[in-house]
Design an enzyme around this catalytic site. Sequence first.
Site, PDB file in Angstrom:
ATOM      1  NE  ARG A 117     -13.722   3.631  15.522  1.00  0.00           N
ATOM      2  CZ  ARG A 117     -14.252   2.463  15.770  1.00  0.00           C
ATOM      3  NH1 ARG A 117     -15.550   2.338  15.980  1.00  0.00           N
ATOM      4  NH2 ARG A 117     -13.500   1.385  15.856  1.00  0.00           N
ATOM      5  CE  LYS A 126       5.102  -5.091  -1.360  1.00  0.00           C
ATOM      6  NZ  LYS A 126       4.748  -6.372  -2.003  1.00  0.00           N
ATOM      7  CE  LYS A 134      11.934  -4.536  -4.468  1.00  0.00           C
ATOM      8  NZ  LYS A 134      11.759  -5.897  -3.945  1.00  0.00           N
ATOM      9  CD  GLU A 151      13.457  -8.542  -6.799  1.00  0.00           C
ATOM     10  OE1 GLU A 151      12.739  -8.134  -5.879  1.00  0.00           O
ATOM     11  OE2 GLU A 151      13.362  -8.155  -7.973  1.00  0.00           O
ATOM     12  CG  ASP A 181      10.379 -11.395  -7.064  1.00  0.00           C
ATOM     13  OD1 ASP A 181       9.587 -11.286  -6.110  1.00  0.00           O
ATOM     14  OD2 ASP A 181      10.179 -10.889  -8.173  1.00  0.00           O
TER      15      ASP A 181
END
Length: 285
Positions: free
Chosen positions: A102, A137, A169, A202, A223
């Site tokens: 597994r 992410k 950002k 950004e 963005d």
Amino acid sequence: MQIEPPPQELIREVAHRALEEDRAFDDATTLATVGEDLVGRARFVARQAGVAAGFPVAAEVFRQIDERVRLEQLVPEGGKFDAGETLAVAEGPVRALLQGERVALNFVQRLSATATMTRRYVDAVAGTKAQILDTRKTTPGLRDLEKYAVRCGGGTNHRRDLAAMAMIKDNHREALAREGRSLADGVAAIRARRPGIEVEVEVDSLDEIDAALKGRPEWILLDNMPPAEMAEAVRRVAGRAKLEASGGITLETVRAAAESGVDAISIGALTHSAVALDISLELEF
């Protein structure tokens, strides 16, 4: 294609954590029902087409259970395969094969899924100059393996972590504005603190392009812009910074984004939304 593998120390650590999580060394079923001298082989069989990734981790999983297990990879890392194809064969004590089944499959299925999705995006922008980038992410604790899978799919790794590259950002922009500082001030502060580090800024609209350029960052992130605005940004920047497109780009829209002339397109879905491939382990005696 030469793909840089993850460090072996990392593979050992991740495999060990996963085996401990699964309590593989205390397998209540296998240790009671399978004789310690029984030997066999197990084939990793693809139930759907994809791109291979993660077999070095699977090999380490079996090795940690029993060093007598040998895994032969038939489809190389980054190699394409079809449904029904045997991807690798593990041979050794059947106990070890079942104890590690597994965990080994979990790594192979998930990493191959990321490699497969990445390859789809890479193929979709073929013929343009745009690179397909990953993001941060990622699954906590598995970032380096998932970024490795992106490389297996032909993608390019973006910044690994918060120290590898600076990125101003939206929330950073807001913080700068609250203190009466500009984007250029922010870039200057980064360069003063970390000389030589690459900086990305950004922007949400074309109106912010000039302000971003004043700081002379290496990258500007566009963005959630439509392709027409991306193309206009390419014209305005005129090579003074590299341009990355990001936000809501899918397989259906990535080609249009690439054709705008941007240098790179980042896709968070490569690591946060890839669905595990259907790969089975078939035991033979």
